[in-house]
Design a protein around this motif. Structure first.
Motif, PDB file in Angstrom:
ATOM      1  N   ALA A   1      -4.986 -34.241   9.985  1.00 52.04           N
ATOM      2  CA  ALA A   1      -4.806 -34.645   8.489  1.00 52.04           C
ATOM      3  C   ALA A   1      -5.266 -36.029   8.122  1.00 52.04           C
ATOM      4  N   LEU A   2      -4.691 -37.017   9.299  1.00 55.70           N
ATOM      5  CA  LEU A   2      -4.979 -38.380   8.987  1.00 55.70           C
ATOM      6  C   LEU A   2      -6.328 -38.760   9.027  1.00 55.70           C
ATOM      7  N   PHE A   3      -7.161 -38.003   9.904  1.00 54.97           N
ATOM      8  CA  PHE A   3      -8.473 -38.409   9.918  1.00 54.97           C
ATOM      9  C   PHE A   3      -9.147 -37.712   8.766  1.00 54.97           C
ATOM     10  N   GLU A   4      -8.772 -36.557   8.345  1.00 57.89           N
ATOM     11  CA  GLU A   4      -9.320 -35.953   6.886  1.00 57.89           C
ATOM     12  C   GLU A   4      -9.169 -36.811   5.803  1.00 57.89           C
ATOM     13  N   ALA A   5      -7.853 -37.545   5.765  1.00 56.95           N
ATOM     14  CA  ALA A   5      -7.279 -38.341   4.599  1.00 56.95           C
ATOM     15  C   ALA A   5      -8.245 -39.679   4.499  1.00 56.95           C
ATOM     16  N   SER A   6      -8.635 -39.969   6.053  1.00 59.61           N
ATOM     17  CA  SER A   6      -9.393 -41.437   5.821  1.00 59.61           C
ATOM     18  C   SER A   6     -10.792 -41.061   5.628  1.00 59.61           C
ATOM     19  N   PHE A   7     -11.358 -39.933   5.787  1.00 55.89           N
ATOM     20  CA  PHE A   7     -12.837 -39.582   5.367  1.00 55.89           C
ATOM     21  C   PHE A   7     -12.951 -39.284   4.178  1.00 55.89           C
ATOM     22  N   HIS A   8     -11.738 -38.513   3.478  1.00 56.82           N
ATOM     23  CA  HIS A   8     -11.746 -38.054   2.160  1.00 56.82           C
ATOM     24  C   HIS A   8     -11.414 -39.554   1.256  1.00 56.82           C
TER      25      HIS A   8
ATOM     26  N   ASN B   1     -11.832 -33.615   9.203  1.00 55.51           N
ATOM     27  CA  ASN B   1     -10.922 -32.580   9.974  1.00 55.51           C
ATOM     28  C   ASN B   1     -11.416 -32.330  11.305  1.00 55.51           C
ATOM     29  N   ASP B   2     -12.651 -31.875  11.385  1.00 53.02           N
ATOM     30  CA  ASP B   2     -13.485 -31.899  12.575  1.00 53.02           C
ATOM     31  C   ASP B   2     -13.264 -33.090  13.687  1.00 53.02           C
ATOM     32  N   VAL B   3     -13.403 -34.209  13.035  1.00 60.30           N
ATOM     33  CA  VAL B   3     -13.262 -35.268  13.929  1.00 60.30           C
ATOM     34  C   VAL B   3     -11.967 -35.419  14.630  1.00 60.30           C
ATOM     35  N   GLY B   4     -10.734 -35.231  13.687  1.00 61.74           N
ATOM     36  CA  GLY B   4      -9.375 -35.396  14.190  1.00 61.74           C
ATOM     37  C   GLY B   4      -9.097 -34.221  15.360  1.00 61.74           C
ATOM     38  N   MET B   5      -9.598 -33.078  14.906  1.00 67.64           N
ATOM     39  CA  MET B   5      -9.536 -31.896  16.062  1.00 67.64           C
ATOM     40  C   MET B   5     -10.057 -32.307  17.378  1.00 67.64           C
ATOM     41  N   ILE B   6     -11.372 -32.915  17.160  1.00 72.30           N
ATOM     42  CA  ILE B   6     -12.058 -33.479  18.629  1.00 72.30           C
ATOM     43  C   ILE B   6     -11.181 -34.545  19.235  1.00 72.30           C
ATOM     44  N   PHE B   7     -10.691 -35.586  18.274  1.00 75.71           N
ATOM     45  CA  PHE B   7      -9.826 -36.532  18.952  1.00 75.71           C
ATOM     46  C   PHE B   7      -8.980 -36.078  19.723  1.00 75.71           C
ATOM     47  N   GLN B   8      -7.798 -35.253  19.075  1.00 73.64           N
ATOM     48  CA  GLN B   8      -6.701 -34.703  19.751  1.00 73.64           C
ATOM     49  C   GLN B   8      -7.114 -33.762  20.901  1.00 73.64           C
TER      50      GLN B   8
ATOM     51  N   ARG C   1     -17.498 -27.554  20.228  1.00 74.10           N
ATOM     52  CA  ARG C   1     -17.772 -26.778  18.996  1.00 74.10           C
ATOM     53  C   ARG C   1     -17.478 -27.400  17.676  1.00 74.10           C
ATOM     54  N   TYR C   2     -16.127 -28.256  17.544  1.00 76.75           N
ATOM     55  CA  TYR C   2     -15.914 -28.981  16.355  1.00 76.75           C
ATOM     56  C   TYR C   2     -16.972 -30.083  16.321  1.00 76.75           C
ATOM     57  N   TYR C   3     -17.501 -30.640  17.327  1.00 82.70           N
ATOM     58  CA  TYR C   3     -18.276 -31.854  17.383  1.00 82.70           C
ATOM     59  C   TYR C   3     -19.793 -31.242  16.766  1.00 82.70           C
TER      60      TYR C   3
ATOM     61  N   ARG D   1     -22.881 -45.068  11.209  1.00 81.10           N
ATOM     62  CA  ARG D   1     -21.804 -45.384  11.244  1.00 81.10           C
ATOM     63  C   ARG D   1     -20.725 -44.206  11.261  1.00 81.10           C
ATOM     64  N   ILE D   2     -20.842 -43.277  10.532  1.00 73.64           N
ATOM     65  CA  ILE D   2     -20.019 -42.173  10.708  1.00 73.64           C
ATOM     66  C   ILE D   2     -20.157 -41.313  12.035  1.00 73.64           C
ATOM     67  N   MET D   3     -21.262 -41.481  12.432  1.00 67.50           N
ATOM     68  CA  MET D   3     -21.653 -40.621  13.902  1.00 67.50           C
ATOM     69  C   MET D   3     -20.833 -41.550  14.952  1.00 67.50           C
ATOM     70  N   THR D   4     -20.990 -42.858  14.618  1.00 67.51           N
ATOM     71  CA  THR D   4     -20.069 -43.655  15.795  1.00 67.51           C
ATOM     72  C   THR D   4     -18.777 -43.022  15.918  1.00 67.51           C
ATOM     73  N   VAL D   5     -18.007 -42.770  14.768  1.00 68.94           N
ATOM     74  CA  VAL D   5     -16.668 -42.047  14.948  1.00 68.94           C
ATOM     75  C   VAL D   5     -16.559 -40.788  15.409  1.00 68.94           C
ATOM     76  N   VAL D   6     -17.579 -40.043  15.448  1.00 72.85           N
ATOM     77  CA  VAL D   6     -17.529 -38.853  15.770  1.00 72.85           C
ATOM     78  C   VAL D   6     -17.850 -38.973  17.354  1.00 72.85           C
ATOM     79  N   ASP D   7     -18.760 -39.739  17.848  1.00 75.65           N
ATOM     80  CA  ASP D   7     -19.198 -39.867  19.140  1.00 75.65           C
ATOM     81  C   ASP D   7     -18.037 -40.581  20.134  1.00 75.65           C
ATOM     82  N   LYS D   8     -17.455 -41.529  19.640  1.00 73.49           N
ATOM     83  CA  LYS D   8     -16.339 -42.212  20.005  1.00 73.49           C
ATOM     84  C   LYS D   8     -15.169 -41.167  20.187  1.00 73.49           C
TER      85      LYS D   8
END
Length: 328
Positions: free
Chosen positions: A183-190, A211-218, A293-295, A314-321
């Motif tokens: 949720a916080l990742f989604e809020a950040s991107f939004h 949301n997908d990035v947050g799921m990946i991260f967790q 799959r989320y990635y 820049r956005i892909m940097t967050v996804v990749d990290k």
């Protein structure tokens, strides 16, 4: 440049990404190190290790305009997001009775649980104060930060309710982390996207990526508990099971072997054996595949946004990290 100066001309001020990132990091450090004297000892301790600002990075990346500049409002919102995130970590450490976070003593370990809870509350209040300080805040009411906060709290509560629930399904677990982390990742991107576009379809796409990035991260973070030591992880590891936190690697391992599930339920498996058997059963491999799959979904959505090369990078940097940065 001070926060006051940023706010006075927020409509016209734009920054290169690196400069904006440094302004954000400096603002967070300043808020922590110059808090009111009564709480400064605690916030100054937190300022010693403030993390990598991955959520703030994502917010500012999504805010980049047609000239790949970051608006001043994004710096303020990104600072608020990081302080909010820090507040949730302080509270999490109290709940988990954690000793270390980011390589230093947790606030509750150093100063006690009561002081930590109050400090977490202060950081939450400060984050909200910053979020509503941007000059055009009325235009960003659709961000509805209160709703995101409720989702985070409900996710944390659902995790607590399911503490020790060895029958937790994959679906239910994913719904928990969708709130407590994604949720916080989604809020950040939004929030960042709202500073760069008013197109509702695109805003939904940005939210989906967040949301997908947050799921990946967790999901990748779940694997750390099984695969890394404390020196590398900079936090307590091999602790989820002992604290009753059931995560996807264990859920998968128990679904693969009903006998293992019964042994765990009956307390016949030591903590060390449990961690070894989860790895043997492919629990972390399954979890990483789920993150993958989320990635894939995130990359597909980003591609459909028709972004500039710089903004996409820049956005892909967050996804990749979130995926590769802690993938072992």
């Amino acid at each position: 440049m001070t926060n006051r100066e940023l706010l006075e001309d927020a409509d016209s001020l734009r920054y290169g990404f690196e400069e904006a990132f440094q302004l954000m990091a400096s603002a967070v450090e300043k808020h922590l190190s110059s808090a009111p004297p009564v709480i400064r000892t605690y916030t100054a301790h937190l300022a010693k290790s403030t993390g990598k600002f991955i959520r703030a990075y994502g917010l500012m990346a999504c805010s980049m305009d047609e000239e790949d500049k970051v608006p001043a409002d994004a710096i303020t919102l990104a600072s608020a997001v990081e302080l909010l995130h820090l507040a949730t970590l302080v509270h999490d450490d109290v709940i988990d009775d954690a000793d270390t976070r980011r390589g230093i003593d947790t606030l509750q370990k150093r100063f006690g649980k009561k002081a930590a809870v109050i400090c977490g509350d202060y950081l939450l209040s400060l984050a909200l104060k910053l979020a509503v300080s941007i000059p055009k805040r009325k235009e960003y009411e659709a961000l509805d930060m209160s709703n995101y906060l409720c989702r985070i709290c409900m996710g944390e509560l659902r995790q607590e309710i399911n503490n020790g629930n060895l029958d937790l399904s994959v679906y239910r677990y994913l719904s928990i982390i969708k709130g407590k982390t994604a949720a916080l990742f989604e809020a950040s991107f939004h929030g960042g996207a709202m500073l760069s576009t008013t197109d509702e379809r695109k805003l939904r796409m940005y939210r989906k990526v967040g949301n997908d990035v947050g799921m990946i991260f967790q999901l990748m973070d779940d694997c750390i508990d099984y695969e890394m030591d404390e020196n590398d992880a900079k936090k307590n590891v091999r602790s989820d099971y002992e604290e009753g936190v059931v995560t996807l690697p264990l859920i998968h391992a128990m679904k693969q072997d009903e006998n293992f599930l019964m042994q765990v339920k009956n307390g016949l498996v030591s903590a060390k054996e449990l961690y070894d058997r989860v790895l043997e059963a492919g629990g972390t491999a399954y979890t990483k595949a789920m993150a993958g799959r989320y990635y894939t979904k995130a990359v597909s959505t980003i591609g459909a946004l028709n972004l500039s090369e710089a903004k996409m990078a820049r956005i892909m940097t967050v996804v990749d990290k979130s995926y590769y940065g802690i993938k072992k």
